[in-house]
Design a protein around this motif. Structure first.
Motif, PDB file in Angstrom:
ATOM      1  N   GLY A 128       0.993  -1.296  -0.066  1.00  0.00           N
ATOM      2  CA  GLY A 128       0.033   0.122   0.141  1.00  0.00           C
ATOM      3  C   GLY A 128       0.853   1.264  -0.093  1.00  0.00           C
ATOM      4  O   GLY A 128       0.301   2.230   0.370  1.00  0.00           O
ATOM      5  N   SER A 174       1.097   4.105  -5.258  1.00  0.00           N
ATOM      6  CA  SER A 174      -0.243   4.094  -6.016  1.00  0.00           C
ATOM      7  C   SER A 174      -0.565   3.113  -6.858  1.00  0.00           C
ATOM      8  O   SER A 174      -1.618   2.377  -6.791  1.00  0.00           O
ATOM      9  N   PRO A 175       0.409   2.758  -7.804  1.00  0.00           N
ATOM     10  CA  PRO A 175       0.025   2.046  -8.839  1.00  0.00           C
ATOM     11  C   PRO A 175      -0.267   0.419  -8.469  1.00  0.00           C
ATOM     12  O   PRO A 175      -1.227  -0.219  -8.751  1.00  0.00           O
ATOM     13  N   ARG A 208      -0.836  -0.324  -5.022  1.00  0.00           N
ATOM     14  CA  ARG A 208      -1.866  -0.382  -4.032  1.00  0.00           C
ATOM     15  C   ARG A 208      -3.379  -0.429  -4.898  1.00  0.00           C
ATOM     16  O   ARG A 208      -4.180  -1.183  -4.389  1.00  0.00           O
ATOM     17  N   GLU A 209      -3.562   0.304  -5.803  1.00  0.00           N
ATOM     18  CA  GLU A 209      -4.935   0.498  -6.380  1.00  0.00           C
ATOM     19  C   GLU A 209      -4.970  -0.498  -7.413  1.00  0.00           C
ATOM     20  O   GLU A 209      -5.881  -0.859  -7.636  1.00  0.00           O
ATOM     21  N   GLY A 210      -3.728  -0.864  -8.320  1.00  0.00           N
ATOM     22  CA  GLY A 210      -4.135  -1.623  -9.564  1.00  0.00           C
ATOM     23  C   GLY A 210      -4.266  -3.024  -9.151  1.00  0.00           C
ATOM     24  O   GLY A 210      -4.899  -3.633  -9.998  1.00  0.00           O
ATOM     25  N   GLY A 243      -5.901  -4.183  -6.683  1.00  0.00           N
ATOM     26  CA  GLY A 243      -7.158  -4.465  -6.213  1.00  0.00           C
ATOM     27  C   GLY A 243      -8.050  -4.405  -7.435  1.00  0.00           C
ATOM     28  O   GLY A 243      -9.013  -5.179  -7.447  1.00  0.00           O
ATOM     29  N   TRP A 244      -7.686  -3.521  -8.421  1.00  0.00           N
ATOM     30  CA  TRP A 244      -8.631  -3.303  -9.432  1.00  0.00           C
ATOM     31  C   TRP A 244      -8.388  -4.528 -10.550  1.00  0.00           C
ATOM     32  O   TRP A 244      -9.636  -5.171 -11.125  1.00  0.00           O
TER      33      TRP A 244
END
Lengths: 448, 326
Positions: free
Chosen positions: A355, A358-359, A361-363, A365-366
């Motif tokens: 976490g 950003s790439p 952490r967010e990617g 999950g996406w």
């Protein structure tokens, strides 16, 4: 039969204990090493051509020679025993069976690097292995093989085992160092590299369990002799943890250069695909490396047989190749769904992302949510394209290699098995409502 | 002194300068955006990845290009380094990806967010983002937390830049602030909601690039572009006392530190100045604050709110309704 260097004595009863280990010639190599100069040991390891067994395959001797040696600053050797890659279980097996080999390797390595206190960072889930190692270390202390003035050589060496709290990310060397320091296991931003500023800002070398164990036979037989085993720049033996739909799953020590076909089908190793099924795909080096379909894993793009070696497996780049990685060899038969398998991997990376940047952490999950949607039968063709786009936006943009590790399986699955994704999208009515389906949708079968 | 070329502009900088700092020395459009880097905080930066640049030539000695885009805020320049930022289309595409990642879990509650108008993420998404989100799943949500009686933490908006953690670490005297959990559910926490009990804790509000940490004394009082920012100072024993007052008529709605053109505070201010001194008579007013012409804050006409016929007293109710649709 290939030569066995690490697993030679593994089936000797009681090899976990110091007395049996010494009967088999254990700690003789340490004695030999203590009679050498530290530079000579590093030189032997360099000559052996040993490459890091943790996944990246960086030459160990080179790594050791990069270690900064400022005056008056202690140095450390850290053993990375945080083996968490799905499909890889070689280090656990070795530490469980023959813990003194690791201790001997740590002593030799630390002596070569001039480190007086070294650490084994072990994964939190492997608590019982922690106790085995601790018992072995206590035995070694009692016998004078660790502690002050080991084997009368005048060299003081302390070895500690530290148990992590169960995080994949702590297998990344700088995150491991942070965790060892008692902080949150977040990877550091490099540079500075651990060889300059590692544990407590001191020069540190972090090596995989297998790399450290391999130092023992290297010093025993000499670097040149070791380099004769294997093929090309992939020297020596490698532990492969084979799992999946094969007749004989387990940890195998191979001489690098064995053909993949032989490894899968010969009785000496995996013993073929179970239940007489066809081979479909192989993940050759733990979940992070690209998955390859049958025709590409057995043969190179030019038709020559693919070998179990660093170079041969990565032949053709990511378009037609993969990586040796950490040696987690996952075999999938014709009934396996690549999409389901990919979802499992992606779910893992989503769960294990620290976490920090950003790439990743967010990617991660996406991607997991998109795959879930496709498996659930609600996917569209644009979702597959979007998945491809997301992985390309993660790869190479993150602080540590976890982002790449999460992106590569997705990229390779779409590259080689796009038709399977399309099958899920076009014919959702054909999705089998099996155990996996209920798990994806988080429902219990009774209510379906 | 190492010489670095960024998008064709060359500059000689002192040893140890990062690419981002060198770009800021040159100034203009070539400065990469930064969401987590904060020059006043040590070890900040490297997390958000919006400042990534492409290094086409490593250095004079080793001219190989770097294989991956690097975080310009944490990469020091080498002599002869050549860097591409706005001139590399593939890099701009990669940055667009990063911005999209930052936005997928960020709520679209700008109309009720106090940070709107001075939000770095808003600016960033205008410059680099897509017009429409491709993310169609539920966004992560957190409960709002009061950090003491002056600061509100709304984790849902957080982009995990770690700036406030560094403030707690480096500016406040005792650290009671960190990150718990991991991955996309990681959250800023003061551990069991213990108040950030320090005279400088209010600075976490100023460093927050989004509306995750807001001033409870200013929440829903006004939109930032309806207020009139003026420079002011007072004799403070704890801090420099140089602040910006955000005024409406003669009322001081908010006190904040002075920020430079990159949104970074010039000097930390103490909680007494920030939260207690809410009367114009406490301050010596220097004059209107210069606000960048492109900022939405400059769009104000210094009119009284009543003249705009907007009833701001309803703002908090609107916010409550938006968050609790039941």
């Amino acid at each position: 039969m290939g030569r066995k260097l690490l697993t030679e004595n593994i089936n000797v009863p009681g090899i976990q204990s110091l007395s049996v280990y010494r009967q088999q010639g254990g700690y003789e190599t340490l004695k030999k090493a203590l009679g050498m100069t530290s530079d000579a040991i590093v030189e032997e390891v360099k000559k052996s051509g040993l490459r890091g067994r943790g996944g990246a395959g960086f030459p160990t001797g080179m790594k050791w020679s990069f270690l900064a040696k400022p005056e008056g600053v202690p140095r450390h050797l850290v053993c990375n025993a945080d083996e968490s890659e799905p499909g890889t279980f070689k280090d656990r097996y070795m530490m469980e069976r023959i813990p003194h080999l690791l201790i001997e390797g740590m002593a030799i390595g630390s002596f070569a690097l001039g480190a007086h206190s070294s650490y084994i960072y072990i994964r939190g889930e492997m608590m019982y292995v922690f106790h085995i190692l601790q018992r072995a270390i206590d035995e070694a202390y009692e016998a004078g093989l660790l502690g002050k003035n080991i084997m009368g050589s005048g060299y003081d060496f302390d070895l500690y085992v530290h148990c992590g709290a169960g995080a994949y990310i702590c297998g990344e060397e700088t995150a491991l160092i942070e965790s060892l320091e008692g902080k949150r296991g977040n990877p550091r931003i490099k540079p500075p590299f651990p060889a300059i500023k590692g544990l407590w800002e001191r020069p540190t070398v972090v090596n995989n369990v297998e790399s450290i164990m391999a130092v023992v036979p290297i010093i025993k037989m000499g670097g040149d002799e070791y380099a004769k085993i294997g093929i090309g720049k992939s020297t020596g033996t490698k532990l492969i943890s084979a799992c999946g739909h094969i007749n004989k799953p387990g940890v195998y020590e191979i001489e690098l250069g064995v053909p993949v076909e032989e490894f899968i089908y010969s009785d000496e190793y995996c013993g073929g695909i179970r239940n007489g099924k066809e081979l479909k795909a192989v993940v050759a080096g733990g979940s992070s490396v690209p998955v390859l379909p049958k025709d590409l894993i057995l043969k190179l793009a030019n038709g020559e047989p693919r070998l179990m070696s660093y170079e041969s497996l990565s032949e053709g780049g990511f378009a037609t190749g993969t990586m040796l990685g950490s040696g987690g060899f996952i075999v999938m038969d014709e009934d396996t769904s690549i999409v389901k398998n990919l979802w499992t991997f992606t779910r893992f990376y989503h769960h294990e992302s620290c976490g920090q940047c950003s790439p990743c952490r967010e990617g991660t999950g996406w991607m997991e949510k998109l795959l879930h949607k496709i498996l659930d039968g609600h996917g569209t063709l644009s979702d597959v394209d979007l998945l491809w786009e997301i992985q390309s936006k993660i790869e190479g943009k993150t602080i540590c290699p976890l982002g790449d590790a999460a992106a590569w399986p997705v990229a390779s699955a779409i590259r080689h098995f796009r038709h399977e994704f399309e099958e899920y999208v076009k014919n959702p009515q054909n999705i089998k409502k099996d155990h996996h389906y209920y798990r994806v949708n988080n429902i219990s079968p009774e209510f379906a | 002194m190492p010489k670095v070329t960024i998008d064709g502009h060359s500059i000689e900088v002192p040893e140890g300068t990062t690419i981002l700092q060198a770009a800021r020395m040159i100034g203009g459009d070539i400065v990469p955006p930064a969401m987590c880097y904060y020059s006043k905080l040590k070890t900040s930066g490297g997390y958000c990845r919006t400042c990534i640049v492409k290094v086409t030539k490593g250095s004079e000695k080793d001219p190989r290009p770097m294989p991956k885009p690097v975080a310009s805020c944490r990469t020091t320049v080498m002599d002869g380094m050549e860097v591409q930022n706005t001139t590399a289309p593939d890099l701009l595409d990669a940055r667009k990806g990063v911005v999209e990642f930052l936005l997928i879990n960020h709520p679209l509650d700008c109309p009720i967010c106090d940070q709107a108008g001075e939000c770095h993420l808003q600016d960033l998404s205008y410059q680099h983002g897509l017009a429409k989100s491709r993310y169609e799943f539920k966004r992560r949500e957190f409960e709002k937390i009061d950090i003491g009686d002056k600061i509100k933490l709304h984790m849902t908006r957080c982009i995990l830049c770690y700036r406030c953690v560094k403030v707690a670490d480096q500016v406040c005297d005792s650290r009671v602030h960190g990150v718990i959990n991991r991955g996309d559910v990681a959250e800023i926490s003061t551990y069991i909601e213990k108040a950030l009990d320090s005279d400088f804790s209010g600075n976490v509000i100023d460093v927050c690039p989004v509306g995750a940490l807001t001033d409870r004394t200013f929440r829903f009082k006004s939109r930032v572009w309806f207020t009139k920012p003026v420079d002011a100072h007072r004799n403070c024993t704890k801090c420099c006392g140089k602040t910006v007052l955000w005024m409406s008529g003669d009322d001081v709605l908010r006190v904040s530190a002075r920020k430079d053109k990159y949104g970074e505070v010039e000097d930390w201010i103490c909680n007494e100045c920030r939260f207690e001194k809410k009367s114009a008579s406490d301050w010596t007013i220097e004059g209107p604050r210069h606000i960048d012409r492109t900022s939405v804050i400059s769009a104000n006409h210094y009119e009284k709110k009543k003249a705009l016929k907007i009833d701001v007293s309803n703002q908090s109710k609107i916010e409550e309704r938006a968050h609790n649709p039941k």
